[in-house]
Design a protein around this motif. Sequence first.
Motif, short mmCIF file in Angstrom:
data_model
loop_
_atom_site.label_atom_id
_atom_site.label_comp_id
_atom_site.label_asym_id
_atom_site.label_seq_id
_atom_site.Cartn_x
_atom_site.Cartn_y
_atom_site.Cartn_z
N LEU A 96 -2.49 -2.11 13.69
CA LEU A 96 -3.20 -1.20 12.79
C LEU A 96 -3.30 0.18 13.42
O LEU A 96 -3.71 0.32 14.58
CB LEU A 96 -4.62 -1.74 12.52
N VAL A 97 -2.92 1.22 12.66
CA VAL A 97 -3.00 2.60 13.16
C VAL A 97 -3.71 3.54 12.19
O VAL A 97 -4.01 4.68 12.54
CB VAL A 97 -1.60 3.18 13.51
N GLY A 98 -4.01 3.07 10.97
CA GLY A 98 -4.67 3.95 10.01
C GLY A 98 -5.09 3.22 8.76
O GLY A 98 -4.78 2.04 8.56
N GLY A 99 -5.79 3.94 7.91
CA GLY A 99 -6.22 3.37 6.63
C GLY A 99 -6.90 4.43 5.78
O GLY A 99 -7.43 5.41 6.30
N GLU A 100 -6.84 4.23 4.48
CA GLU A 100 -7.49 5.12 3.51
C GLU A 100 -7.97 4.28 2.33
O GLU A 100 -7.25 3.42 1.84
CB GLU A 100 -6.52 6.18 2.99
N PHE A 101 -9.19 4.58 1.88
CA PHE A 101 -9.78 3.85 0.76
C PHE A 101 -10.49 4.79 -0.17
O PHE A 101 -11.12 5.76 0.26
CB PHE A 101 -10.79 2.80 1.28
N VAL A 102 -10.42 4.47 -1.46
CA VAL A 102 -11.22 5.15 -2.47
C VAL A 102 -12.06 4.07 -3.14
O VAL A 102 -11.54 3.03 -3.56
CB VAL A 102 -10.34 5.87 -3.52
N ILE A 103 -13.37 4.30 -3.19
CA ILE A 103 -14.32 3.34 -3.78
C ILE A 103 -14.78 3.87 -5.12
O ILE A 103 -15.14 5.04 -5.26
CB ILE A 103 -15.55 3.15 -2.85
N VAL A 122 -11.47 7.53 5.29
CA VAL A 122 -10.17 7.81 5.90
C VAL A 122 -10.29 7.55 7.40
O VAL A 122 -11.12 8.16 8.07
CB VAL A 122 -9.74 9.28 5.65
N PHE A 123 -9.47 6.64 7.91
CA PHE A 123 -9.49 6.34 9.34
C PHE A 123 -8.98 7.55 10.11
O PHE A 123 -7.95 8.12 9.75
CB PHE A 123 -8.60 5.14 9.66
N THR A 124 -9.67 7.93 11.18
CA THR A 124 -9.23 9.05 12.01
C THR A 124 -8.79 8.60 13.40
O THR A 124 -8.05 9.30 14.06
CB THR A 124 -10.35 10.10 12.15
N GLU A 125 -9.27 7.44 13.83
CA GLU A 125 -8.86 6.89 15.13
C GLU A 125 -8.98 5.37 15.08
O GLU A 125 -9.97 4.83 14.61
CB GLU A 125 -9.76 7.44 16.24
N VAL A 126 -7.93 4.71 15.58
CA VAL A 126 -7.91 3.25 15.63
C VAL A 126 -7.48 2.84 17.03
O VAL A 126 -6.43 3.25 17.51
CB VAL A 126 -6.92 2.67 14.58
N GLU A 129 -11.16 1.20 -5.60
CA GLU A 129 -10.24 1.76 -6.59
C GLU A 129 -8.80 1.68 -6.08
O GLU A 129 -7.89 1.32 -6.81
CB GLU A 129 -10.62 3.21 -6.88
N GLU A 130 -8.62 2.06 -4.81
CA GLU A 130 -7.32 1.94 -4.17
C GLU A 130 -7.50 1.99 -2.66
O GLU A 130 -8.49 2.53 -2.17
CB GLU A 130 -6.36 3.05 -4.62
N GLY A 131 -6.55 1.40 -1.94
CA GLY A 131 -6.64 1.43 -0.50
C GLY A 131 -5.34 1.05 0.16
O GLY A 131 -4.52 0.33 -0.42
N THR A 132 -5.12 1.59 1.36
CA THR A 132 -3.95 1.23 2.15
C THR A 132 -4.37 1.06 3.60
O THR A 132 -5.30 1.71 4.08
CB THR A 132 -2.84 2.32 2.09
N LEU A 133 -3.67 0.18 4.28
CA LEU A 133 -3.78 0.04 5.73
C LEU A 133 -2.41 0.39 6.30
O LEU A 133 -1.38 -0.05 5.76
CB LEU A 133 -4.17 -1.39 6.11
N THR A 134 -2.39 1.18 7.37
CA THR A 134 -1.14 1.62 7.97
C THR A 134 -0.93 0.89 9.29
O THR A 134 -1.84 0.83 10.13
CB THR A 134 -1.15 3.14 8.20
N PHE A 135 0.28 0.35 9.45
CA PHE A 135 0.63 -0.40 10.65
C PHE A 135 1.84 0.22 11.33
O PHE A 135 2.72 0.76 10.67
CB PHE A 135 0.95 -1.87 10.28
N ASP A 136 1.88 0.13 12.65
CA ASP A 136 3.04 0.50 13.45
C ASP A 136 3.40 -0.73 14.26
O ASP A 136 2.67 -1.14 15.16
CB ASP A 136 2.70 1.68 14.37
N ASN A 137 4.55 -1.34 13.90
CA ASN A 137 4.97 -2.59 14.55
C ASN A 137 3.85 -3.63 14.54
O ASN A 137 3.50 -4.21 15.56
CB ASN A 137 5.44 -2.32 15.99
N ASP A 138 3.24 -3.82 13.39
CA ASP A 138 2.18 -4.82 13.16
C ASP A 138 0.86 -4.50 13.85
O ASP A 138 -0.02 -5.35 13.91
CB ASP A 138 2.64 -6.24 13.54
#
Length: 192
Positions: free
Chosen positions: A67-74, A113-117, A56-65
């Motif tokens: 990966l540090v996080g992410g959230e998805f709704v299915i 929801v990503f909690t640790e990467v 349904e929606e999703g994001t990936l979070t980056f810090d200086n390229d």
Amino acid sequence: MKKTFKNIAILALISVIGTAFTTSNIEKKSVKVEASQVIWKGYKVTGSHEGTIAIEEGTLTFDNDKLVGGEFVIDMTTIANTDLEGDYKSKLEGHLKSDDFFGVESHPTASLVFTEVTPSGKNAYDVTGDLTIKGITKPVNFTMAIYGSKANATLKIDRSEYNVRYGSSSFFDGLKDKVIYDEFDLVADLQF
């Protein structure tokens, strides 16, 4: 005393200057849901079934390229089967959406929801996340690979942890060749 105060002042100044040159470039990138795909595969004693389910929606979070996080709704209402046709396909899809399995009328979405990467190699990350299905949240672990604007991951999920009981030998005895294994796979190919 003056020397101690001077040393503390110098350390504070070095900290401030060091922080000024350490940049954090946090960027959330939206997943292109129409170009991304999630495939599920479930197993039983006599074979397997597979299909798709939509993000349904999703994001990936980056810090200086990195990966540090992410959230998805299915969108659980989109569960579709791809290895059957006609009535068998419709019956399986209806059964998966029923309360025997994912109860999509009461629980139309699932989330991750990503909690640790943690980086684990070139373009690879070990991810721990909170997966919520049917209102029940449990931790999951998986590896995600990032290549340019694409990412992929394979998750192995134990449905019994989310109260998905139908045909499970964890809950019912005497099922014999009617057993549906508790673990199923999700394979995500994402574009962002």
